[in-house]
Scaffold this motif. Structure first.
Motif, PDB file in Angstrom:
ATOM      1  N   ALA A 131      -3.125   1.868   8.062  1.00 34.92           N
ATOM      2  CA  ALA A 131      -2.500   2.158   6.772  1.00 34.92           C
ATOM      3  C   ALA A 131      -2.498   3.652   6.488  1.00 34.92           C
ATOM      4  CB  ALA A 131      -3.234   1.420   5.659  1.00 34.92           C
ATOM      5  N   GLY A 132      -3.447   4.363   7.072  1.00 31.08           N
ATOM      6  CA  GLY A 132      -3.518   5.811   6.945  1.00 31.08           C
ATOM      7  C   GLY A 132      -4.249   6.393   8.135  1.00 31.08           C
ATOM      8  N   SER A 133      -4.213   7.709   8.254  1.00 30.47           N
ATOM      9  CA  SER A 133      -4.917   8.371   9.352  1.00 30.47           C
ATOM     10  C   SER A 133      -5.574   9.641   8.830  1.00 30.47           C
ATOM     11  CB  SER A 133      -3.962   8.694  10.498  1.00 30.47           C
ATOM     12  OG  SER A 133      -2.990   9.635  10.088  1.00 30.47           O
ATOM     13  N   PHE A 134      -6.563  10.124   9.582  1.00 30.73           N
ATOM     14  CA  PHE A 134      -7.233  11.362   9.216  1.00 30.73           C
ATOM     15  C   PHE A 134      -7.848  11.992  10.456  1.00 30.73           C
ATOM     16  CE2 PHE A 134     -10.335   8.010   8.908  1.00 30.73           C
ATOM     17  CZ  PHE A 134     -11.542   8.556   9.342  1.00 30.73           C
ATOM     18  N   SER A 135      -8.164  13.276  10.355  1.00 31.46           N
ATOM     19  CA  SER A 135      -8.796  14.001  11.455  1.00 31.46           C
ATOM     20  C   SER A 135     -10.314  13.924  11.297  1.00 31.46           C
ATOM     21  CB  SER A 135      -8.345  15.465  11.469  1.00 31.46           C
ATOM     22  OG  SER A 135      -6.974  15.562  11.782  1.00 31.46           O
ATOM     23  N   PHE A 136     -10.988  13.405  12.312  1.00 32.89           N
ATOM     24  CA  PHE A 136     -12.444  13.311  12.345  1.00 32.89           C
ATOM     25  C   PHE A 136     -12.915  14.450  13.239  1.00 32.89           C
ATOM     26  CE2 PHE A 136     -16.490  11.343  13.755  1.00 32.89           C
ATOM     27  CZ  PHE A 136     -17.031  11.059  12.515  1.00 32.89           C
TER      28      PHE A 136
ATOM     29  N   ILE B 264       0.867  -1.177   0.000  1.00 31.39           N
ATOM     30  CA  ILE B 264       0.000   0.000   0.000  1.00 31.39           C
ATOM     31  C   ILE B 264       0.903   1.226   0.000  1.00 31.39           C
ATOM     32  CG2 ILE B 264      -1.637   1.357   1.372  1.00 31.39           C
ATOM     33  CD1 ILE B 264      -2.790  -1.305   2.366  1.00 31.39           C
ATOM     34  N   THR B 265       0.715   2.097  -0.982  1.00 33.01           N
ATOM     35  CA  THR B 265       1.612   3.240  -1.139  1.00 33.01           C
ATOM     36  C   THR B 265       0.985   4.572  -0.741  1.00 33.01           C
ATOM     37  OG1 THR B 265       0.945   3.488  -3.461  1.00 33.01           O
ATOM     38  CG2 THR B 265       2.872   2.096  -2.993  1.00 33.01           C
ATOM     39  N   LYS B 266      -0.353   4.609  -0.657  1.00 33.13           N
ATOM     40  CA  LYS B 266      -0.994   5.891  -0.341  1.00 33.13           C
ATOM     41  C   LYS B 266      -2.415   5.660   0.154  1.00 33.13           C
ATOM     42  CE  LYS B 266      -1.759  10.477  -2.441  1.00 33.13           C
ATOM     43  NZ  LYS B 266      -1.670  11.247  -3.713  1.00 33.13           N
ATOM     44  N   VAL B 267      -2.804   6.424   1.175  1.00 34.65           N
ATOM     45  CA  VAL B 267      -4.177   6.412   1.678  1.00 34.65           C
ATOM     46  C   VAL B 267      -4.642   7.856   1.818  1.00 34.65           C
ATOM     47  CG1 VAL B 267      -5.718   5.754   3.559  1.00 34.65           C
ATOM     48  CG2 VAL B 267      -3.827   4.240   2.918  1.00 34.65           C
TER      49      VAL B 267
ATOM     50  N   VAL C 161     -22.886  13.390   5.797  1.00 31.14           N
ATOM     51  CA  VAL C 161     -21.617  13.575   5.087  1.00 31.14           C
ATOM     52  C   VAL C 161     -21.161  12.238   4.513  1.00 31.14           C
ATOM     53  CG1 VAL C 161     -19.178  14.189   5.329  1.00 31.14           C
ATOM     54  CG2 VAL C 161     -20.918  15.505   6.542  1.00 31.14           C
ATOM     55  N   THR C 162     -20.822  12.227   3.243  1.00 33.98           N
ATOM     56  CA  THR C 162     -20.268  11.031   2.618  1.00 33.98           C
ATOM     57  C   THR C 162     -18.748  11.092   2.677  1.00 33.98           C
ATOM     58  OG1 THR C 162     -22.148  10.780   1.127  1.00 33.98           O
ATOM     59  CG2 THR C 162     -20.123   9.659   0.514  1.00 33.98           C
ATOM     60  N   VAL C 163     -18.144  10.126   3.349  1.00 33.89           N
ATOM     61  CA  VAL C 163     -16.700  10.074   3.539  1.00 33.89           C
ATOM     62  C   VAL C 163     -16.103   9.118   2.507  1.00 33.89           C
ATOM     63  CG1 VAL C 163     -14.831   9.553   5.143  1.00 33.89           C
ATOM     64  CG2 VAL C 163     -16.985  10.529   5.989  1.00 33.89           C
ATOM     65  N   LYS C 164     -15.185   9.620   1.685  1.00 31.63           N
ATOM     66  CA  LYS C 164     -14.570   8.804   0.636  1.00 31.63           C
ATOM     67  C   LYS C 164     -13.149   8.415   1.032  1.00 31.63           C
ATOM     68  CE  LYS C 164     -13.171  10.552  -3.355  1.00 31.63           C
ATOM     69  NZ  LYS C 164     -13.176  11.142  -4.708  1.00 31.63           N
ATOM     70  N   VAL C 165     -12.844   7.140   0.913  1.00 27.55           N
ATOM     71  CA  VAL C 165     -11.524   6.610   1.255  1.00 27.55           C
ATOM     72  C   VAL C 165     -10.890   6.021  -0.004  1.00 27.55           C
ATOM     73  CG1 VAL C 165     -10.218   5.033   2.722  1.00 27.55           C
ATOM     74  CG2 VAL C 165     -12.358   6.052   3.569  1.00 27.55           C
ATOM     75  N   SER C 166      -9.669   6.446  -0.320  1.00 30.00           N
ATOM     76  CA  SER C 166      -8.935   5.932  -1.486  1.00 30.00           C
ATOM     77  C   SER C 166      -7.617   5.321  -1.041  1.00 30.00           C
ATOM     78  CB  SER C 166      -8.675   7.056  -2.495  1.00 30.00           C
ATOM     79  OG  SER C 166      -9.880   7.562  -3.026  1.00 30.00           O
ATOM     80  N   VAL C 167      -7.402   4.069  -1.419  1.00 31.70           N
ATOM     81  CA  VAL C 167      -6.177   3.349  -1.069  1.00 31.70           C
ATOM     82  C   VAL C 167      -5.472   2.947  -2.358  1.00 31.70           C
ATOM     83  CG1 VAL C 167      -5.221   1.301   0.041  1.00 31.70           C
ATOM     84  CG2 VAL C 167      -7.144   2.512   1.105  1.00 31.70           C
ATOM     85  N   THR C 168      -4.241   3.402  -2.510  1.00 31.57           N
ATOM     86  CA  THR C 168      -3.439   3.047  -3.682  1.00 31.57           C
ATOM     87  C   THR C 168      -2.477   1.929  -3.305  1.00 31.57           C
ATOM     88  OG1 THR C 168      -3.587   5.302  -4.539  1.00 31.57           O
ATOM     89  CG2 THR C 168      -1.852   3.906  -5.437  1.00 31.57           C
TER      90      THR C 168
ATOM     91  N   ASP D 140      -8.208  15.459   1.678  1.00 32.10           N
ATOM     92  CA  ASP D 140      -7.210  16.171   2.482  1.00 32.10           C
ATOM     93  C   ASP D 140      -7.024  15.553   3.868  1.00 32.10           C
ATOM     94  OD1 ASP D 140      -9.599  16.839   3.652  1.00 32.10           O
ATOM     95  OD2 ASP D 140      -9.318  19.006   3.560  1.00 32.10           O
ATOM     96  N   ASN D 141      -7.542  14.342   4.052  1.00 28.87           N
ATOM     97  CA  ASN D 141      -7.427  13.627   5.337  1.00 28.87           C
ATOM     98  C   ASN D 141      -8.068  14.392   6.490  1.00 28.87           C
ATOM     99  OD1 ASN D 141      -6.103  11.352   4.268  1.00 28.87           O
ATOM    100  ND2 ASN D 141      -4.158  12.450   4.294  1.00 28.87           N
ATOM    101  N   LYS D 142      -9.166  15.088   6.184  1.00 34.86           N
ATOM    102  CA  LYS D 142      -9.959  15.767   7.206  1.00 34.86           C
ATOM    103  C   LYS D 142     -11.432  15.539   6.908  1.00 34.86           C
ATOM    104  CE  LYS D 142      -6.559  19.448   7.981  1.00 34.86           C
ATOM    105  NZ  LYS D 142      -6.289  20.909   7.887  1.00 34.86           N
ATOM    106  N   VAL D 143     -12.179  15.143   7.933  1.00 39.35           N
ATOM    107  CA  VAL D 143     -13.620  14.935   7.803  1.00 39.35           C
ATOM    108  C   VAL D 143     -14.307  15.812   8.840  1.00 39.35           C
ATOM    109  CG1 VAL D 143     -15.512  13.294   8.016  1.00 39.35           C
ATOM    110  CG2 VAL D 143     -13.357  12.579   6.958  1.00 39.35           C
TER     111      VAL D 143
END
Length: 252
Positions: free
Chosen positions: A141-146, A35-38, A54-61, A43-46
Motif C-alpha cells: 500500500a506504501g513504500s519507504f526507504s529503510f 486506502i488513499t495515503k500511506v 528508533v520508533t517508526v510511525k506508520v499512518s494509513v489514510t 517523509d517515508n525515510k527511516v
C-alpha cells in the motif's frame, strides 16, 4: 501458515525468531473502501544507527462512504527477510468518510539483529475495515526507504586565511554497520562541498567531490568571504542523507 525466518517485530517489539505469518494472499477488498495515503515517519525515510532505538510511525489514510471502523496491525517488510509488525493502529476521523490510522514499532539496533542487506526499499501492507462491513486489504500500500544512518565531517584550513588564497577542506563519510554496531567507511560516494556567508542562512554548492575508497574527502576552494564550509551527502535508498557541521573560516 507461511513461515518467514527473519528478524520479526511483533506487536511493536522486535524478536529474533522464525515468525509464523498468515498465508500469502493477493490484495482484495469488499465494497468502496479505499486506502488513499500511506506515510512512514513523515517523509517515508527511516534511518537507523548503531546504538539508539528508533520508533517508526506508520499512518494509513482510508475512506469509505460509511466511515472507517478501524485497521489491523500494519506489516512492514524489505530485503533479506526484513519484517516488522506495528502495534494496533489508532484511527482518527478526518471527516465523515475518511480516517487516518496510525501505529508504531520500535527498532533497536543493539538487540534486533538487523543485517546490512536489509537496508533498501521496504513496503507496507494494510488492512482497513469500514463501519458497514466493507474492507480493503492492500499489499504494498506504501513504500519507504529503510536506511543505514550516516555521519559526515568537514574541516577547512587554514584559519584565518587571506582573501583569494586557497582553502583545503577535508572530511570523511561513514555509515552504520548494523552487524558490527560500529560506523565504517562509506567510500566512492559523491558529496557536495557547500558554503554560506557568516551572516547568511543559506548554503550554496561550490562543487561535487568523490570520496576515496575509505570514505575520505579532500578538495580545495578559493577564500572569498567569512563563512562556513560543509560537506553534504544526498543519501540513497539504503543510506541516509547527512550534512556535516559547518566549519567557520575567517577571511582577512
Amino acid at each position: 501458515m507461511r513461515i518467514r525466518a527473519s528478524v520479526a517485530v511483533v506487536g511493536g517489539t522486535l524478536a529474533l525468531s522464525a515468525l509464523a505469518v498468515p498465508a500469502a494472499q493477493a490484495s482484495g477488498s469488499d465494497g468502496d473502501t479505499k486506502i488513499t495515503k500511506v506515510v512512514v515517519d513523515g517523509d517515508n525515510k527511516v534511518s537507523i544507527g548503531t546504538s539508539a532505538a528508533v520508533t517508526v510511525k506508520v499512518s494509513v489514510t482510508a475512506t469509505d462512504n460509511s466511515g472507517i471502523k478501524g485497521a489491523e496491525e500494519f506489516d512492514l517488510y524489505g530485503p533479506d527477510n526484513g519484517y516488522a509488525t506495528t502495534g494496533k493502529p489508532a484511527c482518527v476521523k478526518v471527516n465523515a468518510t475518511t480516517s487516518t490510522c496510525t501505529a508504531s514499532v520500535k527498532i533497536d539496533p543493539k538487540t534486533d539483529y538487523l543485517t546490512n542487506k536489509s537496508a533498501g526499499t521496504w513496503y507496507v501492507d494494510a488492512w482497513v475495515d469500514a463501519k458497514d462491513g466493507n474492507y480493503i486489504w492492500k499489499e504494498k500500500a506504501g513504500s519507504f526507504s529503510f536506511q543505514r544512518a550516516t555521519k559526515l565531517t568537514a574541516n577547512a584550513a587554514p584559519e584565518p586565511v587571506k582573501k583569494g588564497k586557497t582553502i583545503t577542506v577535508t572530511g570523511a563519510l561513514t555509515r552504520a554497520n548494523w552487524e558490527s554496531l560500529k560506523y565504517g567507511a562509506y567510500g566512492s560516494q559523491s558529496v557536495k562541498l557547500q558554503f554560506r556567508k557568516q551572516n547568511s542562512s543559506t548554503y550554496t554548492t561550490l562543487k561535487t567531490v568523490k570520496a576515496d575508497s575509505k570514505g575520505n574527502l579532500k578538495t580545495t576552494t578559493t577564500a572569498s568571504a567569512d563563512g562556513y564550509y560543509r560537506f553534504s551527502f544526498a543519501g540513497n535508498s539504503s543510506s541516509a542523507a547527512v550534512n556535516s557541521a559547518g566549519d567557520l573560516v575567517d577571511v582577512k
